[in-house]
Design a protein around this motif. Structure first.
Motif, PDB file in Angstrom:
ATOM      1  N   LEU A  65       5.476   6.826  -4.057  1.00 35.85           N
ATOM      2  CA  LEU A  65       4.234   6.566  -4.637  1.00 35.85           C
ATOM      3  C   LEU A  65       4.198   5.959  -6.061  1.00 35.85           C
ATOM      4  O   LEU A  65       3.810   4.878  -6.452  1.00 35.85           O
ATOM      5  N   GLN A  66       5.284   6.374  -6.755  1.00 35.25           N
ATOM      6  CA  GLN A  66       5.470   5.971  -8.379  1.00 35.25           C
ATOM      7  C   GLN A  66       6.101   4.741  -8.332  1.00 35.25           C
ATOM      8  O   GLN A  66       5.901   3.667  -9.185  1.00 35.25           O
ATOM      9  N   GLN A  67       6.925   4.237  -7.031  1.00 32.96           N
ATOM     10  CA  GLN A  67       7.744   3.215  -7.143  1.00 32.96           C
ATOM     11  C   GLN A  67       6.847   1.969  -6.610  1.00 32.96           C
ATOM     12  O   GLN A  67       6.764   0.948  -7.284  1.00 32.96           O
ATOM     13  N   GLN A  68       5.657   2.372  -5.880  1.00 28.52           N
ATOM     14  CA  GLN A  68       4.805   1.319  -5.174  1.00 28.52           C
ATOM     15  C   GLN A  68       3.719   1.223  -5.968  1.00 28.52           C
ATOM     16  O   GLN A  68       2.814   0.361  -5.599  1.00 28.52           O
ATOM     17  N   ALA A  69       3.305   2.071  -6.834  1.00 27.07           N
ATOM     18  CA  ALA A  69       2.246   1.679  -7.862  1.00 27.07           C
ATOM     19  C   ALA A  69       2.232   0.581  -8.418  1.00 27.07           C
ATOM     20  O   ALA A  69       3.129   0.174  -9.274  1.00 27.07           O
ATOM     21  N   ARG A  70       0.878  -0.124  -8.297  1.00 24.45           N
ATOM     22  CA  ARG A  70       0.719  -1.360  -9.123  1.00 24.45           C
ATOM     23  C   ARG A  70      -0.789  -1.478  -9.971  1.00 24.45           C
ATOM     24  O   ARG A  70      -1.564  -1.045  -9.231  1.00 24.45           O
ATOM     25  N   ALA A  71      -0.594  -1.682 -10.943  1.00 24.53           N
ATOM     26  CA  ALA A  71      -1.784  -1.838 -11.827  1.00 24.53           C
ATOM     27  C   ALA A  71      -2.468  -3.143 -11.531  1.00 24.53           C
ATOM     28  O   ALA A  71      -1.720  -4.478 -11.412  1.00 24.53           O
ATOM     29  N   PRO A  72      -3.803  -3.328 -11.346  1.00 27.70           N
ATOM     30  CA  PRO A  72      -4.237  -4.644 -11.173  1.00 27.70           C
ATOM     31  C   PRO A  72      -4.129  -5.602 -12.313  1.00 27.70           C
ATOM     32  O   PRO A  72      -3.767  -5.297 -13.693  1.00 27.70           O
ATOM     33  N   LEU A  73      -4.141  -7.022 -12.000  1.00 21.56           N
ATOM     34  CA  LEU A  73      -3.717  -8.273 -13.398  1.00 21.56           C
ATOM     35  C   LEU A  73      -2.180  -7.881 -13.942  1.00 21.56           C
ATOM     36  O   LEU A  73      -2.185  -7.949 -15.209  1.00 21.56           O
ATOM     37  N   GLY A  74      -1.490  -7.407 -13.203  1.00 20.59           N
ATOM     38  CA  GLY A  74      -0.125  -7.200 -13.691  1.00 20.59           C
ATOM     39  C   GLY A  74      -0.061  -5.994 -14.873  1.00 20.59           C
ATOM     40  O   GLY A  74       0.928  -6.123 -15.681  1.00 20.59           O
ATOM     41  N   GLY A  75      -1.176  -4.859 -14.660  1.00 20.15           N
ATOM     42  CA  GLY A  75      -1.038  -3.977 -15.488  1.00 20.15           C
ATOM     43  C   GLY A  75      -1.759  -4.035 -16.677  1.00 20.15           C
ATOM     44  O   GLY A  75      -2.116  -3.181 -17.508  1.00 20.15           O
ATOM     45  N   LEU A  76      -2.666  -5.326 -16.738  1.00 18.99           N
ATOM     46  CA  LEU A  76      -3.684  -5.595 -18.096  1.00 18.99           C
ATOM     47  C   LEU A  76      -5.002  -4.774 -17.884  1.00 18.99           C
ATOM     48  O   LEU A  76      -5.438  -4.753 -18.686  1.00 18.99           O
ATOM     49  N   ALA A  77      -5.352  -4.459 -16.482  1.00 22.44           N
ATOM     50  CA  ALA A  77      -6.777  -3.779 -16.416  1.00 22.44           C
ATOM     51  C   ALA A  77      -6.302  -2.896 -15.109  1.00 22.44           C
ATOM     52  O   ALA A  77      -5.873  -3.037 -14.245  1.00 22.44           O
ATOM     53  N   GLY A  78      -7.351  -1.952 -15.343  1.00 24.65           N
ATOM     54  CA  GLY A  78      -7.865  -0.999 -14.199  1.00 24.65           C
ATOM     55  C   GLY A  78      -6.548   0.187 -14.124  1.00 24.65           C
ATOM     56  O   GLY A  78      -5.628   0.039 -14.654  1.00 24.65           O
ATOM     57  N   GLU A  79      -6.878   1.006 -13.027  1.00 22.96           N
ATOM     58  CA  GLU A  79      -6.001   2.021 -12.941  1.00 22.96           C
ATOM     59  C   GLU A  79      -4.720   1.630 -11.933  1.00 22.96           C
ATOM     60  O   GLU A  79      -5.034   0.808 -10.960  1.00 22.96           O
ATOM     61  N   PRO A  80      -3.738   2.153 -11.895  1.00 19.74           N
ATOM     62  CA  PRO A  80      -2.514   2.096 -10.768  1.00 19.74           C
ATOM     63  C   PRO A  80      -3.128   2.316  -9.503  1.00 19.74           C
ATOM     64  O   PRO A  80      -3.916   3.322  -9.216  1.00 19.74           O
ATOM     65  N   MET A  81      -2.578   1.262  -8.708  1.00 25.57           N
ATOM     66  CA  MET A  81      -3.194   1.433  -7.439  1.00 25.57           C
ATOM     67  C   MET A  81      -1.942   1.630  -6.213  1.00 25.57           C
ATOM     68  O   MET A  81      -0.869   1.022  -6.611  1.00 25.57           O
ATOM     69  N   VAL A  82      -2.041   2.066  -5.027  1.00 22.46           N
ATOM     70  CA  VAL A  82      -1.045   2.257  -3.922  1.00 22.46           C
ATOM     71  C   VAL A  82      -1.834   1.881  -2.791  1.00 22.46           C
ATOM     72  O   VAL A  82      -2.863   1.846  -2.589  1.00 22.46           O
ATOM     73  N   ASN A  83      -0.939   0.877  -2.110  1.00 22.88           N
ATOM     74  CA  ASN A  83      -1.288   0.530  -0.854  1.00 22.88           C
ATOM     75  C   ASN A  83      -1.027   1.480   0.284  1.00 22.88           C
ATOM     76  O   ASN A  83       0.189   1.915   0.602  1.00 22.88           O
ATOM     77  N   VAL A  84      -2.062   2.234   0.774  1.00 25.69           N
ATOM     78  CA  VAL A  84      -1.747   3.331   1.727  1.00 25.69           C
ATOM     79  C   VAL A  84      -0.905   2.719   3.103  1.00 25.69           C
ATOM     80  O   VAL A  84      -0.180   3.631   3.487  1.00 25.69           O
ATOM     81  N   LEU A  85      -1.421   1.633   3.418  1.00 21.47           N
ATOM     82  CA  LEU A  85      -0.710   1.244   4.642  1.00 21.47           C
ATOM     83  C   LEU A  85       0.881   1.138   4.460  1.00 21.47           C
ATOM     84  O   LEU A  85       1.555   1.224   5.181  1.00 21.47           O
ATOM     85  N   ALA A  86       1.227   0.423   3.309  1.00 26.77           N
ATOM     86  CA  ALA A  86       2.592   0.177   2.973  1.00 26.77           C
ATOM     87  C   ALA A  86       3.343   1.361   3.064  1.00 26.77           C
ATOM     88  O   ALA A  86       4.537   1.585   3.393  1.00 26.77           O
ATOM     89  N   ILE A  87       2.638   2.443   2.149  1.00 27.42           N
ATOM     90  CA  ILE A  87       3.080   3.774   2.102  1.00 27.42           C
ATOM     91  C   ILE A  87       3.462   4.537   3.502  1.00 27.42           C
ATOM     92  O   ILE A  87       4.417   4.817   3.905  1.00 27.42           O
TER      93      ILE A  87
END
Length: 100
Positions: A65-87
């Protein structure tokens, strides 16, 4: 209205997207906080289905989860997200399909 009808109900704090995001399954992304909230339940289910020890499995899923987490706009905005399908696809690749 529900809260007024059930004033004594015990409530637990949950990530906002657990109660506000649609459950249509069309958007596979959830917040990392949401995924972490569900981590123990998910690890226990995978441990049961694959007959593995839950503690190391939980640690592996947490790292994923930590490896796959990505924040919107390259980390400039929003909370980190994970793609459940990919996980889930990665978990199936690592541990096989859970038994039905």
């Amino acid at each position: 209205m529900w809260r007024q009808e059930h004033p004594d109900a015990q409530l637990a704090p949950v990530p906002g997207d657990m109660v506000t995001a649609p459950a249509s399954g069309l958007d596979p992304d959830i917040t990392l906080a949401n995924a972490l909230f569900q981590l123990d339940r998910v690890a226990a289910a995978w441990a049961r289905d694959t007959k593995r020890n839950a503690a190391p499995l939980r640690a592996e899923i947490l790292a994923l989860l930590q490896q796959q987490a990505r924040a919107p706009l390259g980390g400039l905005a929003g909370e980190p997200m994970v793609n459940v399908l990919a996980i889930n696809l990665e978990l199936r690749k690592r541990y096989g399909a859970p038994s039905a």
